[in-house]
Motif scaffolding. Structure first.
Motif, mmCIF file in Angstrom:
data_model
loop_
_atom_site.group_PDB
_atom_site.id
_atom_site.type_symbol
_atom_site.label_atom_id
_atom_site.label_comp_id
_atom_site.label_asym_id
_atom_site.label_seq_id
_atom_site.Cartn_x
_atom_site.Cartn_y
_atom_site.Cartn_z
ATOM 1 N N THR A 1 0.832 -1.207 0.000
ATOM 2 C CA THR A 1 0.000 0.000 0.000
ATOM 3 C C THR A 1 0.863 1.253 0.000
ATOM 4 O O THR A 1 0.512 2.247 -0.627
ATOM 5 N N LEU A 2 2.004 1.185 0.695
ATOM 6 C CA LEU A 2 2.876 2.361 0.719
ATOM 7 C C LEU A 2 3.431 2.635 -0.677
ATOM 8 O O LEU A 2 3.528 3.794 -1.106
ATOM 9 N N THR A 3 3.792 1.556 -1.389
ATOM 10 C CA THR A 3 4.293 1.746 -2.754
ATOM 11 C C THR A 3 3.219 2.377 -3.630
ATOM 12 O O THR A 3 3.487 3.314 -4.392
ATOM 13 N N LEU A 4 1.982 1.869 -3.510
ATOM 14 C CA LEU A 4 0.885 2.458 -4.289
ATOM 15 C C LEU A 4 0.722 3.935 -3.946
ATOM 16 O O LEU A 4 0.564 4.776 -4.836
ATOM 17 N N ALA A 5 0.762 4.241 -2.639
ATOM 18 C CA ALA A 5 0.570 5.627 -2.223
ATOM 19 C C ALA A 5 1.702 6.504 -2.735
ATOM 20 O O ALA A 5 1.483 7.654 -3.127
ATOM 21 N N ILE A 6 2.936 5.972 -2.735
ATOM 22 C CA ILE A 6 4.063 6.773 -3.221
ATOM 23 C C ILE A 6 3.913 7.015 -4.714
ATOM 24 O O ILE A 6 4.201 8.118 -5.212
ATOM 25 N N VAL A 7 3.438 6.001 -5.445
ATOM 26 C CA VAL A 7 3.214 6.194 -6.882
ATOM 27 C C VAL A 7 2.192 7.312 -7.094
ATOM 28 O O VAL A 7 2.413 8.227 -7.890
ATOM 29 N N VAL A 8 1.076 7.251 -6.332
ATOM 30 C CA VAL A 8 0.054 8.296 -6.461
ATOM 31 C C VAL A 8 0.663 9.655 -6.142
ATOM 32 O O VAL A 8 0.466 10.634 -6.881
ATOM 33 N N PHE A 9 1.413 9.714 -5.061
ATOM 34 C CA PHE A 9 2.014 10.978 -4.624
ATOM 35 C C PHE A 9 2.936 11.541 -5.702
ATOM 36 O O PHE A 9 2.859 12.729 -6.050
ATOM 37 N N SER B 1 2.073 18.364 6.107
ATOM 38 C CA SER B 1 0.707 17.955 5.806
ATOM 39 C C SER B 1 0.625 17.357 4.400
ATOM 40 O O SER B 1 -0.096 16.384 4.171
ATOM 41 N N TYR B 2 1.393 17.934 3.472
ATOM 42 C CA TYR B 2 1.386 17.419 2.100
ATOM 43 C C TYR B 2 1.979 16.013 2.061
ATOM 44 O O TYR B 2 1.438 15.119 1.417
ATOM 45 N N PHE B 3 3.079 15.804 2.783
ATOM 46 C CA PHE B 3 3.700 14.480 2.778
ATOM 47 C C PHE B 3 2.861 13.462 3.544
ATOM 48 O O PHE B 3 2.966 12.264 3.291
ATOM 49 N N SER B 4 2.056 13.959 4.497
ATOM 50 C CA SER B 4 1.287 13.010 5.290
ATOM 51 C C SER B 4 0.230 12.305 4.454
ATOM 52 O O SER B 4 -0.315 11.295 4.879
ATOM 53 N N ARG B 5 -0.049 12.825 3.235
ATOM 54 C CA ARG B 5 -0.976 12.130 2.347
ATOM 55 C C ARG B 5 -0.503 10.715 2.079
ATOM 56 O O ARG B 5 -1.306 9.780 2.046
ATOM 57 N N VAL B 6 0.800 10.559 1.842
ATOM 58 C CA VAL B 6 1.329 9.235 1.528
ATOM 59 C C VAL B 6 1.014 8.276 2.663
ATOM 60 O O VAL B 6 0.506 7.171 2.456
ATOM 61 N N VAL B 7 1.295 8.734 3.901
ATOM 62 C CA VAL B 7 1.106 7.848 5.046
ATOM 63 C C VAL B 7 -0.368 7.556 5.252
ATOM 64 O O VAL B 7 -0.766 6.397 5.430
ATOM 65 N N SER B 8 -1.211 8.605 5.182
ATOM 66 C CA SER B 8 -2.618 8.351 5.485
ATOM 67 C C SER B 8 -3.257 7.472 4.420
ATOM 68 O O SER B 8 -4.028 6.566 4.739
ATOM 69 N N LEU B 9 -2.891 7.697 3.159
ATOM 70 C CA LEU B 9 -3.444 6.875 2.086
ATOM 71 C C LEU B 9 -3.086 5.404 2.264
ATOM 72 O O LEU B 9 -3.933 4.518 2.130
ATOM 73 N N SER B 10 -1.811 5.138 2.608
ATOM 74 C CA SER B 10 -1.385 3.744 2.698
ATOM 75 C C SER B 10 -1.867 3.100 3.986
ATOM 76 O O SER B 10 -2.326 1.967 3.991
ATOM 77 N N VAL B 11 -1.769 3.847 5.110
ATOM 78 C CA VAL B 11 -2.137 3.246 6.395
ATOM 79 C C VAL B 11 -3.623 2.916 6.431
ATOM 80 O O VAL B 11 -4.022 1.894 6.989
#
Lengths: 98, 251
Positions: free
Chosen positions: B120-128, B167-177
């Motif tokens: 999920t983190l990889t997916l979120a990083i791709v989206v980011f 806050s912008y970077f926290s998107r990655v964490v919240s999306l994946s978590v």
């Protein structure tokens, strides 16, 4: 149709085309139940804290300033978490068209 | 498997092990990878079947494919506007991958690859990265004004800018978590209640009657997990399109 009505209609269409107006069900399409909002708020705070703490740790390791940057970024991360939750209820507005 | 030694072992279902014999051992091809390949193959198969026949009166498969297509197309149009059409393939791929990952995990003996934070983190990083790339390509240096809202007092900049960046970077964490935690919690609950059924069922004469209670809970949970599987794929896709909206229009 008089001129003014025609203009309003065209303006509305143009704004919708540019995505400036959120449709009524725009952001409300996310789960709106109490559990949905509560869990989302929790995740937002948690993730902002994770990013803040992670950044602080990384910068401290790099610059050898442990624990000062960690403390600073912990506070900044908490602030970002609160701001994320605030944004959840008051999304950013477009500067021009409200 | 789960009830061996009368203990509850809810986490071994997330363990990775090589599959496909000697080939899997050689390249560490785990069940997780296998189910990713299956998910992609099913998506491609579904959409090919939908597009190939393209009957005026759709059959069942075609109706399913068209429903999925129109669901995401409508979502991207609502959230991003007409310019969002360009990014529809991206959102659709992400949605179908997550959806099939969640749904395949509901099959017995299947593996849920969305229950691993790496995935999920990889997916979120791709989206980011994609969203940030689009924002940079469309707005250039103007993109960085995103981190300082118009009208805020300038002396607050040293506080606002780092907070906005975090806050912008926290998107990655919240999306994946969010996706990861939902899938793990659901599958752990399923396993725990299934273990209760087995453990209580062995309690002699009253066993089967007592075991009916966790069994009933498990049946309800399976239904609930199907809901969560759809909902989390939907949330992942809609957050992706909300971020795309921010990137395209740069509030």
């Amino acid at each position: 149709m008089d001129e003014r009505n025609g203009f309003e209609e065209r303006l509305r269409q143009a704004r919708a085309r540019e995505g400036l107006d959120k449709r009524p069900d725009g952001r409300g399409a996310l789960p709106q139940g109490p559990w949905g909002i509560g869990l989302r708020a929790g995740v937002e705070v948690f993730s902002a804290l994770v990013v803040g703490i992670g950044l602080g740790f990384a910068l401290d390791r790099w610059l050898g300033t442990w624990p000062w940057l960690f403390l600073v970024f912990f506070v900044l991360g908490s602030a970002a978490g609160v701001m994320n939750v605030y944004r959840l209820f008051n999304p950013r507005r477009h500067p021009r068209g409200k | 498997m789960a009830a061996e030694g009368k203990t509850i072992d809810a986490l071994s279902q997330f363990e990775l092990s090589p599959v496909l014999g000697i080939f899997g051992d050689a390249v560490s091809f785990s069940q997780s990878n296998l189910f990713m390949v299956i998910a992609v193959a099913l998506t491609v198969g579904l959409m090919t079947a939908t597009a190939n026949r393209a009957a005026l009166i759709p059959g069942r498969l075609q109706a399913l494919g068209e429903a999925a297509y129109e669901f995401i197309a409508g979502m991207v149009r609502d959230q991003v506007g007409d310019e969002g059409k360009k990014y529809f393939p991206f959102v659709f791929s992400i949605f179908m991958f997550v959806l099939f990952g969640n749904l395949l995990g509901m099959l017995p003996y299947a593996f849920t690859f969305t229950s691993h934070i790496v995935v999920t983190l990889t997916l979120a990083i791709v989206v980011f990265l994609v969203v940030t790339g689009i924002a940079l390509a469309r707005h250039g240096m103007h993109f960085f004004s995103y981190f300082f809202p118009e009208g805020a007092p300038v002396w607050l900049a040293p506080i606002i800018i780092p907070v906005e960046i975090i806050s912008y970077f926290s998107r990655v964490v919240s999306l994946s978590v969010r996706l990861f935690a939902n899938m793990v919690a659901g599958h752990v609950m399923l396993k725990v209640f299934a273990t209760f059924v087995v453990l209580l069922g062995g309690l002699g004469a009253v066993g089967p009657f007592v075991a009916a209670m966790p069994l009933a809970v498990n049946i309800a949970l399976v239904g609930f997990e199907f809901l969560v599987a759809f909902l989390q794929a939907y949330v992942f896709a809609i957050l992706t399109s909300i971020y795309l909206h921010d990137a395209v229009h740069l509030h």
